[in-house]
Design an enzyme around this catalytic site. Sequence first.
Site, mmCIF file in Angstrom:
data_model
loop_
_atom_site.group_PDB
_atom_site.id
_atom_site.type_symbol
_atom_site.label_atom_id
_atom_site.label_comp_id
_atom_site.label_asym_id
_atom_site.label_seq_id
_atom_site.Cartn_x
_atom_site.Cartn_y
_atom_site.Cartn_z
ATOM 1 N N HIS A 1 53.299 68.185 79.219
ATOM 2 C CA HIS A 1 53.603 68.637 80.632
ATOM 3 C C HIS A 1 52.349 68.837 81.312
ATOM 4 C CE1 HIS A 1 54.286 72.117 77.993
ATOM 5 N NE2 HIS A 1 54.114 72.714 79.014
ATOM 6 N N GLN A 2 52.118 68.630 82.490
ATOM 7 C CA GLN A 2 50.940 68.818 83.262
ATOM 8 C C GLN A 2 51.473 70.078 84.153
ATOM 9 O OE1 GLN A 2 47.758 67.920 83.698
ATOM 10 N NE2 GLN A 2 47.289 67.938 86.007
#
Length: 181
Positions: free
Chosen positions: A141-142
């Site tokens: 996840h960014q």
Amino acid sequence: MTGAEEHIDEGLADSLDRLYTPHRMTYISGEDRPEGGYEKPASCPFCLAPGRTAEESLVVARGEHVFVVLNLYPYNPGHLLVCPYRHVADYTDLVGPETAELASFTQTAMRVIRKVSSAHGFNLGMNQGGVAGAGIAAHLHQHVVPRWGGDANFMPVIGRTKVLPQLLGDTRDLFVRAWPS
């Protein structure tokens, strides 16, 4: 004994204000950790989120390969996560279309946050692995964290507390309305 210890023993106030945030205890205590922990969750919250209602999941936008969700434990108001639908841990394991859409959705997230809350800047990043600080290392996840001048005040530094002026559901609603169709 120091002066402070004497005051405590005497029952005198220490002149510090208290800000109680009991809702944070579920995070601190780990009560809401997925079965199996964050490294190898039996039920990955990022895999489950797209199948839940918008209000339950805090999903802001959906693409073909990625989706955007509000961070349940934000560093700042409006802290978003861009996640691939596919359960993959490492950035190098993404395929071309996933990588491109993750980048595109990160750009859109920044534009939407600027439009909604006039952020002055951003911290963008991925923590790869538990030792790098990833809370849920098994699903990439960014982070898209909005920043404002002066947002790092004494509360997190001295009080180890983050003050968030808006409920997550209200923030999600603002972002959904501002997200381009």
